[in-house]
Design an enzyme around this catalytic site. Sequence first.
Site, PDB file in Angstrom:
ATOM      1  N   GLU A 262      39.989 -46.156  11.293  1.00 48.21           N
ATOM      2  CA  GLU A 262      38.836 -45.379  10.848  1.00 48.21           C
ATOM      3  C   GLU A 262      39.111 -43.913  11.175  1.00 48.21           C
ATOM      4  O   GLU A 262      39.632 -43.601  12.245  1.00 48.21           O
ATOM      5  CB  GLU A 262      37.558 -45.840  11.534  1.00 48.21           C
TER       6      GLU A 262
ATOM      7  N   ASN B  47      48.310 -52.873   2.058  1.00 42.80           N
ATOM      8  CA  ASN B  47      49.726 -52.553   1.915  1.00 42.80           C
ATOM      9  C   ASN B  47      50.039 -51.103   2.270  1.00 42.80           C
ATOM     10  O   ASN B  47      51.020 -50.536   1.821  1.00 42.80           O
ATOM     11  CB  ASN B  47      50.215 -52.856   0.496  1.00 42.80           C
TER      12      ASN B  47
ATOM     13  N   ASP C 256      64.439 -53.332  25.117  1.00 41.60           N
ATOM     14  CA  ASP C 256      63.997 -53.638  23.758  1.00 41.60           C
ATOM     15  C   ASP C 256      62.523 -54.017  23.722  1.00 41.60           C
ATOM     16  O   ASP C 256      62.093 -54.958  24.394  1.00 41.60           O
ATOM     17  CB  ASP C 256      64.835 -54.786  23.176  1.00 41.60           C
TER      18      ASP C 256
ATOM     19  N   ASP D 124      62.292 -52.664  31.253  1.00 39.37           N
ATOM     20  CA  ASP D 124      62.984 -53.417  30.211  1.00 39.37           C
ATOM     21  C   ASP D 124      63.349 -52.431  29.103  1.00 39.37           C
ATOM     22  O   ASP D 124      62.843 -51.299  29.069  1.00 39.37           O
ATOM     23  CB  ASP D 124      62.058 -54.520  29.693  1.00 39.37           C
TER      24      ASP D 124
ATOM     25  N   ARG E 114      42.156 -41.210  23.957  1.00 39.57           N
ATOM     26  CA  ARG E 114      41.739 -42.297  24.854  1.00 39.57           C
ATOM     27  C   ARG E 114      42.059 -43.651  24.223  1.00 39.57           C
ATOM     28  O   ARG E 114      42.381 -43.749  23.036  1.00 39.57           O
ATOM     29  CB  ARG E 114      40.229 -42.224  25.122  1.00 39.57           C
TER      30      ARG E 114
ATOM     31  N   LEU F  96      37.122 -36.719   9.059  1.00 41.78           N
ATOM     32  CA  LEU F  96      37.600 -35.373   8.773  1.00 41.78           C
ATOM     33  C   LEU F  96      36.774 -34.381   9.581  1.00 41.78           C
ATOM     34  O   LEU F  96      35.547 -34.461   9.613  1.00 41.78           O
ATOM     35  CB  LEU F  96      37.466 -35.053   7.286  1.00 41.78           C
TER      36      LEU F  96
END
Length: 377
Positions: free
Chosen positions: A304, A258, A14, A12, A328, A307
């Site tokens: 999540e 946001n 879209d 397909d 993964r 560093l």
Amino acid sequence: MEKDRLLAVILDLDGTLLDTERATKNVLKEFLARYGKVPDAEKEERRLGQMQKEAAAAIVKDYDLPLTADEFSEAIMPMYQEKLPQAKALPGVNRLIRHLHKHGVPLALASNSIRRHIETKISHQQGWKESFSVILGGDDVKHGKPSPDIFLEAAKRLGIDSSACLVIEDSPVGVRAAKASGAKVVAVPSLQCQDERYSIANCVLHSLLEFQPELWGLPAFEDWVQNALPIEPLYAKDLLGELFPHDGFAVAKITEDNASYEFVPDQVCGVFFGWAKLEIHGIFKVVVSIGWDISLGTVKRVTELRLISHINSYTKERLHLLFVGYIRKLRNEQYILEALKLSEEDVIVARDALDLPSFSHQVSSPLFAEAILEEES
């Protein structure tokens, strides 16, 4: 699945190959505003995968527009066409098309879109048109999806029985059509956390990064680098993360709703790695888990990160993320907080991969550099 050795793949367009929904998401809103109307999210979701004529007639009726379906289509289509060059290939798509074409696997494109609109959409994607032996639109068959006609016709033109074809689809309508054709079906839903609507598919994936062609008797990918997969860069900006120490590393949970995932399609889910640009601490290697939380009755993206380095202070700060590799899929997603947990192996894979040329050159991505310049200005 080895017994289901398949000979061709039908795709397909879209929502499966192209992120057209994200590129054109405000078009209907802008159009309806002319008539003092606003889109109904539930109604628009049900229209996913419909034939253009069918969708146009339903929109005119649902919003009581003073137009015929043809007038509506004629008026709104230029607005869509203007946005189409912005539509990007979804994660794993270019990789899959190149791989199957390279290995001589027959490919067909079968979309409910009008044929000439399909041609326009794929013209903006390098190498796509020449990769498909067959390209069919909804106007090339008598009945569009959920009728199986388009998949049966695609298989016929490929010269292969539909039962020996694999169809990859994103919509419930398309999945039903593909199953009715007798083909095997892989669903890559564009509707998040609604797996029950895709339950008839043979397999459901979050994105094509999870696709394993060898399970269907197709040639296996050979592009993994030390348990890491190079991907086309994905970028998330203006996230707010609260850093805290965990197992000797700085970990952050994204706390602001946001945050901008403008360049991260909804299908992105799993464990990724790349770089984080922190407002206060600077640039760090990072490994990230990203998924969807439905525990409170709403669908919410959750992230999540860890560093891959040490910092001297922990605070809440704004950050940008650049994903350049995939490790993964998430495990045990019924319990999203457990699923998001990163393992020591994830950290090692990400750390080692980011020192390799296949990944390290991406830190100079224009999008990432732009974010850094914005903060420094």
